[in-house]
Design an enzyme around this catalytic site. Structure first.
Site, short mmCIF file in Angstrom:
data_model
loop_
_atom_site.label_atom_id
_atom_site.label_comp_id
_atom_site.label_asym_id
_atom_site.label_seq_id
_atom_site.Cartn_x
_atom_site.Cartn_y
_atom_site.Cartn_z
N SER A 22 0.77 -1.25 0.06
CA SER A 22 -0.01 0.10 0.04
C SER A 22 0.72 1.40 0.00
O SER A 22 1.63 1.42 0.97
CB SER A 22 -1.05 0.22 1.08
N HIS A 80 -8.14 1.04 -4.35
CA HIS A 80 -9.20 0.90 -3.44
C HIS A 80 -9.72 2.19 -3.28
O HIS A 80 -9.20 3.26 -2.52
CB HIS A 80 -8.38 -0.06 -2.24
N ASP A 190 -6.67 -6.63 3.22
CA ASP A 190 -6.09 -5.30 3.64
C ASP A 190 -6.36 -5.03 4.93
O ASP A 190 -7.35 -4.78 5.53
CB ASP A 190 -6.62 -4.38 2.80
#
Length: 237
Positions: A22, A80, A190
């Site tokens: 990320s 996302h 996640d």
């Protein structure tokens, strides 16, 4: 590929599992350098957390920043969207070189339509489920449009949170639904993902792992390799 879309590298896997660091946890003063370091070490692509200050409290970045990163690094990027009205930004994300877009079931009253828009724009489509959101019938009625389901193992909004153990059961349930569909649907997790819990996640059916702090804090090369080792160990059990 339209000329307006930057060329990107192919996504790679480790023993059939994709590690997607990320970028929210990266040092934005050195983000190009750090993204390249992660890719060189073996990460399968990058995960872009887009937040609007409405669906979740923080504000992060949008398509313009993502396009800069794709052009500078060639990264395969999965976006996302932790935002309301995600349909307003789909075409711009496609032009930025994004390859996959995941939206939240909680933010999309017209989920079927939004997933169709993502696919029509040439990107993979995914649905995210918050920790308190059950694995609902919604998934069953959108399976034909899904490329992935993202199970949130922390409450969305901030990096560095602790993994919520109940997410393991949800990963297992989603994986069962995906298998029954006989479609190639990725199960992504996640939040609080570390080399220590990778084995359990893989065993429960996850094949895409998003990790921020555990990759970008400290030695990126060593961190990615620790994930790779844990993934291979988990797959061999």
């Amino acid at each position: 590929m339209p000329p307006s879309v930057p060329a990107t590298s192919d996504r790679v896997t480790i023993a059939g599992v994709t590690l997607l660091p990320s970028m929210l946890a990266a040092d934005f003063a050195r983000i190009g350098e750090q993204v390249r370091a992660g890719l060189t070490a073996g990460a399968g692509g990058m995960h872009a957390d887009v937040m609007d200050g409405r669906f979740v409290p923080p504000i992060t970045y949008g398509p313009k920043v993502i396009r800069t990163i794709t052009e500078a690094t060639g990264a395969w990027i999965d976006a996302h969207l932790m935002i309301v009205e995600p349909e307003r930004h789909i075409d711009e994300l496609a032009r930025a070189g994004v390859k996959a877009v995941t939206v939240h079931v909680e933010a999309c009253p017209h989920l079927h339509r939004v997933l169709g828009m993502i696919r029509d724009a040439g990107m993979e489509a995914g649905v995210a489920l918050n920790p308190a959101t059950p694995v609902t019938e919604t998934l069953r009625y959108t399976l034909s449009l899904l490329d992935r389901v993202l199970v949130m193992s922390v409450n969305p909004g901030w990096g560095g949170q602790a993994f919520i153990p109940e997410a393991l059961d949800k990963v297992h349930k989603v994986a069962q639904i995906a298998r029954a569909s006989e479609r190639d649907i990725h199960i992504q997790v996640d939040g609080g993902v570390t080399p220590e819990n990778v084995g359990a996640l893989v065993a429960h059916g996850a094949d895409e792992l998003v990790a921020g702090t555990a990759v970008f804090k400290g030695d990126i090369d060593a961190n990615v390799k620790a994930f790779a080792e844990a993934i291979r160990a988990g797959k061999s059990v």
